[in-house]
Design a protein around this motif. Structure first.
Motif, PDB file in Angstrom:
ATOM      1  N   GLY A 294       0.784  -1.227   0.000  1.00  0.00           N
ATOM      2  CA  GLY A 294       0.000   0.000   0.000  1.00  0.00           C
ATOM      3  C   GLY A 294       0.813   1.272   0.000  1.00  0.00           C
ATOM      4  O   GLY A 294       0.252   2.366   0.109  1.00  0.00           O
ATOM      5  N   LYS A 295       2.119   1.181  -0.158  1.00  0.00           N
ATOM      6  CA  LYS A 295       2.975   2.360  -0.077  1.00  0.00           C
ATOM      7  C   LYS A 295       3.247   3.017  -1.424  1.00  0.00           C
ATOM      8  O   LYS A 295       3.721   4.148  -1.472  1.00  0.00           O
ATOM      9  CB  LYS A 295       4.306   1.990   0.581  1.00  0.00           C
ATOM     10  N   ARG A 296       2.964   2.300  -2.520  1.00  0.00           N
ATOM     11  CA  ARG A 296       3.234   2.845  -3.854  1.00  0.00           C
ATOM     12  C   ARG A 296       2.067   2.559  -4.784  1.00  0.00           C
ATOM     13  O   ARG A 296       1.264   1.653  -4.545  1.00  0.00           O
ATOM     14  CB  ARG A 296       4.529   2.258  -4.423  1.00  0.00           C
ATOM     15  N   ILE A 297       2.004   3.322  -5.856  1.00  0.00           N
ATOM     16  CA  ILE A 297       0.987   3.144  -6.883  1.00  0.00           C
ATOM     17  C   ILE A 297       1.673   3.191  -8.248  1.00  0.00           C
ATOM     18  O   ILE A 297       2.461   4.103  -8.526  1.00  0.00           O
ATOM     19  CB  ILE A 297      -0.090   4.247  -6.811  1.00  0.00           C
ATOM     20  N   ALA A 298       1.398   2.201  -9.079  1.00  0.00           N
ATOM     21  CA  ALA A 298       1.831   2.235 -10.475  1.00  0.00           C
ATOM     22  C   ALA A 298       0.659   2.724 -11.316  1.00  0.00           C
ATOM     23  O   ALA A 298      -0.505   2.493 -10.971  1.00  0.00           O
ATOM     24  CB  ALA A 298       2.286   0.855 -10.938  1.00  0.00           C
ATOM     25  N   PHE A 299       0.962   3.399 -12.421  1.00  0.00           N
ATOM     26  CA  PHE A 299      -0.093   3.945 -13.267  1.00  0.00           C
ATOM     27  C   PHE A 299       0.451   4.166 -14.672  1.00  0.00           C
ATOM     28  O   PHE A 299       1.657   4.029 -14.921  1.00  0.00           O
ATOM     29  CB  PHE A 299      -0.632   5.261 -12.676  1.00  0.00           C
ATOM     30  N   VAL A 300      -0.455   4.494 -15.580  1.00  0.00           N
ATOM     31  CA  VAL A 300      -0.084   4.776 -16.969  1.00  0.00           C
ATOM     32  C   VAL A 300      -0.136   6.279 -17.189  1.00  0.00           C
ATOM     33  O   VAL A 300      -1.087   6.944 -16.765  1.00  0.00           O
ATOM     34  CB  VAL A 300      -1.036   4.061 -17.951  1.00  0.00           C
ATOM     35  N   SER A 301       0.876   6.805 -17.866  1.00  0.00           N
ATOM     36  CA  SER A 301       0.899   8.227 -18.198  1.00  0.00           C
ATOM     37  C   SER A 301       1.537   8.423 -19.564  1.00  0.00           C
ATOM     38  O   SER A 301       2.467   7.689 -19.935  1.00  0.00           O
ATOM     39  CB  SER A 301       1.684   9.025 -17.151  1.00  0.00           C
ATOM     40  N   ASN A 302       1.022   9.411 -20.302  1.00  0.00           N
ATOM     41  CA  ASN A 302       1.622   9.757 -21.588  1.00  0.00           C
ATOM     42  C   ASN A 302       2.423  11.057 -21.506  1.00  0.00           C
ATOM     43  O   ASN A 302       2.681  11.708 -22.510  1.00  0.00           O
ATOM     44  CB  ASN A 302       0.555   9.859 -22.681  1.00  0.00           C
ATOM     45  N   ARG A 303       2.835  11.420 -20.314  1.00  0.00           N
ATOM     46  CA  ARG A 303       3.552  12.684 -20.115  1.00  0.00           C
ATOM     47  C   ARG A 303       4.860  12.741 -20.896  1.00  0.00           C
ATOM     48  O   ARG A 303       5.370  13.820 -21.178  1.00  0.00           O
ATOM     49  CB  ARG A 303       3.831  12.895 -18.624  1.00  0.00           C
ATOM     50  N   GLY A 304       5.411  11.579 -21.233  1.00  0.00           N
ATOM     51  CA  GLY A 304       6.642  11.542 -22.009  1.00  0.00           C
ATOM     52  C   GLY A 304       6.413  11.414 -23.495  1.00  0.00           C
ATOM     53  O   GLY A 304       7.374  11.258 -24.258  1.00  0.00           O
ATOM     54  N   GLY A 305       5.141  11.441 -23.923  1.00  0.00           N
ATOM     55  CA  GLY A 305       4.827  11.374 -25.347  1.00  0.00           C
ATOM     56  C   GLY A 305       4.098  10.121 -25.768  1.00  0.00           C
ATOM     57  O   GLY A 305       3.421  10.109 -26.796  1.00  0.00           O
ATOM     58  N   SER A 306       4.215   9.043 -25.008  1.00  0.00           N
ATOM     59  CA  SER A 306       3.498   7.798 -25.304  1.00  0.00           C
ATOM     60  C   SER A 306       3.112   7.137 -23.996  1.00  0.00           C
ATOM     61  O   SER A 306       3.728   7.394 -22.952  1.00  0.00           O
ATOM     62  CB  SER A 306       4.373   6.852 -26.133  1.00  0.00           C
ATOM     63  N   PRO A 307       2.086   6.293 -23.995  1.00  0.00           N
ATOM     64  CA  PRO A 307       1.667   5.632 -22.755  1.00  0.00           C
ATOM     65  C   PRO A 307       2.763   4.716 -22.202  1.00  0.00           C
ATOM     66  O   PRO A 307       3.210   3.795 -22.889  1.00  0.00           O
ATOM     67  CB  PRO A 307       0.433   4.835 -23.169  1.00  0.00           C
ATOM     68  N   GLN A 308       3.178   4.993 -20.975  1.00  0.00           N
ATOM     69  CA  GLN A 308       4.200   4.204 -20.299  1.00  0.00           C
ATOM     70  C   GLN A 308       3.777   3.960 -18.852  1.00  0.00           C
ATOM     71  O   GLN A 308       2.900   4.642 -18.327  1.00  0.00           O
ATOM     72  CB  GLN A 308       5.556   4.928 -20.330  1.00  0.00           C
ATOM     73  N   ILE A 309       4.434   2.987 -18.218  1.00  0.00           N
ATOM     74  CA  ILE A 309       4.147   2.668 -16.826  1.00  0.00           C
ATOM     75  C   ILE A 309       5.051   3.504 -15.921  1.00  0.00           C
ATOM     76  O   ILE A 309       6.271   3.554 -16.123  1.00  0.00           O
ATOM     77  CB  ILE A 309       4.369   1.177 -16.522  1.00  0.00           C
ATOM     78  N   TYR A 310       4.443   4.154 -14.952  1.00  0.00           N
ATOM     79  CA  TYR A 310       5.163   4.947 -13.955  1.00  0.00           C
ATOM     80  C   TYR A 310       4.848   4.405 -12.565  1.00  0.00           C
ATOM     81  O   TYR A 310       3.833   3.738 -12.360  1.00  0.00           O
ATOM     82  CB  TYR A 310       4.752   6.418 -14.021  1.00  0.00           C
ATOM     83  N   VAL A 311       5.705   4.747 -11.602  1.00  0.00           N
ATOM     84  CA  VAL A 311       5.497   4.382 -10.196  1.00  0.00           C
ATOM     85  C   VAL A 311       5.693   5.624  -9.344  1.00  0.00           C
ATOM     86  O   VAL A 311       6.567   6.452  -9.619  1.00  0.00           O
ATOM     87  CB  VAL A 311       6.485   3.276  -9.759  1.00  0.00           C
ATOM     88  N   MET A 312       4.853   5.772  -8.318  1.00  0.00           N
ATOM     89  CA  MET A 312       5.017   6.875  -7.367  1.00  0.00           C
ATOM     90  C   MET A 312       4.652   6.386  -5.978  1.00  0.00           C
ATOM     91  O   MET A 312       4.037   5.329  -5.803  1.00  0.00           O
ATOM     92  CB  MET A 312       4.115   8.049  -7.752  1.00  0.00           C
ATOM     93  N   ASN A 313       5.048   7.158  -4.986  1.00  0.00           N
ATOM     94  CA  ASN A 313       4.613   6.877  -3.625  1.00  0.00           C
ATOM     95  C   ASN A 313       3.116   7.119  -3.515  1.00  0.00           C
ATOM     96  O   ASN A 313       2.526   7.850  -4.318  1.00  0.00           O
ATOM     97  CB  ASN A 313       5.360   7.746  -2.625  1.00  0.00           C
ATOM     98  N   ALA A 314       2.484   6.525  -2.519  1.00  0.00           N
ATOM     99  CA  ALA A 314       1.028   6.620  -2.385  1.00  0.00           C
ATOM    100  C   ALA A 314       0.556   8.021  -2.050  1.00  0.00           C
ATOM    101  O   ALA A 314      -0.647   8.294  -2.103  1.00  0.00           O
ATOM    102  CB  ALA A 314       0.530   5.636  -1.325  1.00  0.00           C
ATOM    103  N   ASP A 315       1.489   8.933  -1.727  1.00  0.00           N
ATOM    104  CA  ASP A 315       1.109  10.328  -1.506  1.00  0.00           C
ATOM    105  C   ASP A 315       1.398  11.201  -2.718  1.00  0.00           C
ATOM    106  O   ASP A 315       1.253  12.423  -2.660  1.00  0.00           O
ATOM    107  CB  ASP A 315       1.816  10.894  -0.273  1.00  0.00           C
TER     108      ASP A 315
END
Length: 430
Positions: A294-315
């Motif tokens: 429960g400490k991290r969340i993975a998600f999809v973002s196109n902020r770099g130009g194409s859909p990729q997997i990112y990881v961030m802390n839960a905050d």
């Protein structure tokens, strides 16, 4: 790195008699050859229920990834031999390549179906396990799953996925409805009836499903218990999609779109206390999935130009890009074991296939290839199996495979156009 290798360091047969545990580690994968004759009915009631039991039990063992279930057509043993070691001719079972023998007897007592399972080491003739379970007489599949779970636990010392639940969407005409079923697709029941209802997410205890619905004309997130009424969780006039429960069931992560952007939000499970975790004015952030702690969340973002997997802390802090191979990566699901994320990627031929990535090392492993399009993966509660959709047989069916891509089998779910499966993070209690 191979994705969460489900490998069996099978001990020599004599040693197996003393220590039957299968160690699920290492690279010497060899499923245990197991003979499973048809269950013995102790009375007529058991006989009538045996077919439903037999199908579910056989599928559990075949899909487990740790056992090679031998073809009954090869058996040479007397079909009438008994359930005890003294009544079994083990040489006949050795002749067909069996290293273990599983015998099951069924009996019905009023409204209860009872089953007894005995496991034998074929080389030594020793009985390694004797276990009894019961279930309602009208649910032979549940008895099958309970006995298969006991066998799996005996070999691996960890829970099986056989008592868990899955959710998925069935496309019919203009409708998309959410269904909930046993892990193998059996006993499926519609949760919604009519309209567009998509992206189901089972709560950790399997008691309710959050899903995206267009019943108000725009995508909102509702939650519903089987047999209960749906209630709005996120309905703010914006486009809310893709809920994901935290491992403790107390929070949900989801994507909220407004204008040209979509941001990952986190709220309490009832929708209260919502706050944004991402802030990319012109980017799309979708498909959140929680780490098992429960400490991290993975998600999809196109902020770099194409859909990729990112990881961030839960905050929302500590965002980092995880995938760098391919230009279209989506639908991540974090393994309950914590080390891997499975996701869908589009290859150079515009086909969709499944991959895993190690969260710490970034090593990518391909799981499917050259069998149509394969998408929308979900890990089993123990992280050993992956549920996914595939059009390899036409339409879109649910399949299951080991977490390294082996032993790909279609589920027993009804054929049709099935989408976006989810697997309850915790096994259903007995």
């Amino acid at each position: 790195m191979k994705a969460l290798l489900l490998s069996l360091l099978l001990l020599p047969l004599v040693a197996l008699a003393q220590a039957p545990t299968i160690e699920i580690s290492g690279a010497n994968f060899r499923p245990l050859p197991v003979a499973v004759p048809a269950p013995v009915a102790q009375n007529e009631g058991g006989r009538k229920l045996a077919p439903g039991f037999d199908t579910a039990f056989g599928f559990d063992l075949a899909a487990s990834g740790i056992m090679q279930v031998l073809d009954r057509k090869s058996f040479t043993a007397d079909p009438k031999e008994g359930m005890t070691a003294g009544s079994i001719n083990f040489s006949r079972w050795a002749d067909v390549g069996a290293e273990a023998l599983v015998k099951v007897s069924l009996a019905q007592d009023g409204g209860v179906l009872r089953g007894e399972l005995r496991l034998f080491n074929v080389a030594t003739g020793r009985e390694d396990l004797k276990v009894a379970k019961d279930a309602p007489a009208d649910n032979a599949e549940l008895l099958a799953h309970r006995l298969a779970d006991a066998l799996y636990r005996h070999f691996t010392q960890e829970p099986s996925p056989f008592l868990s639940r899955i959710a998925y969407v069935v496309k019919g005409g203009n409708n998309r409805d959410v269904y909930v079923a046993d892990w193998d697709g059996g006993n499926a029941r519609a949760l919604t009836k009519g309209g567009i209802n998509i992206l189901p997410a089972l709560s950790p205890d399997g008691s309710q499903v959050a899903f995206t619905t267009y019943r108000k004309g725009r995508p909102d997130i509702f939650a519903q218990k089987p047999g209960g009424d749906a209630r709005a969780v996120v309905s703010e006039g914006q486009m809310a999609t893709g809920a994901s429960y935290s491992p403790d069931g107390k929070r949900i992560a989801y994507s909220l779109a407004e204008g040209e952007s979509a941001q990952i939000h986190v709220a309490n499970a009832d929708g209260s206390g919502a706050r944004a975790l991402t802030d990319t004015p012109y980017g799309l952030n979708t498909s959140p999935t929680w780490s098992p702690d429960g400490k991290r969340i993975a998600f999809v973002s196109n902020r770099g130009g194409s859909p990729q997997i990112y990881v961030m802390n839960a905050d929302g802090t500590g965002v980092r890009r995880l995938t760098f191979q391919g230009n279209y990566n989506q639908t991540p699901d974090w393994s309950p074991r914590g080390d891997l994320i499975v996701f869908t990627a589009r290859d150079e031929r515009n086909a969709f296939d499944l991959f895993t990535i190690n969260v710490d090392t970034g090593k990518v492993t391909r799981l499917t290839q050259d069998q149509g399009s394969n998408e929308e993966p979900a890990f089993s509660p123990n992280g050993r199996l992956v549920l996914f959709t595939s059009n390899r047989n036409g339409g879109s069916q649910l399949f299951v495979m080991t977490s390294e891509g082996n032993n790909q089998l279609p589920l027993r779910a009804a054929k049709g156009f099935l989408q976006t499966p989810d697997w309850a993070p915790l096994a259903q209690a007995e």
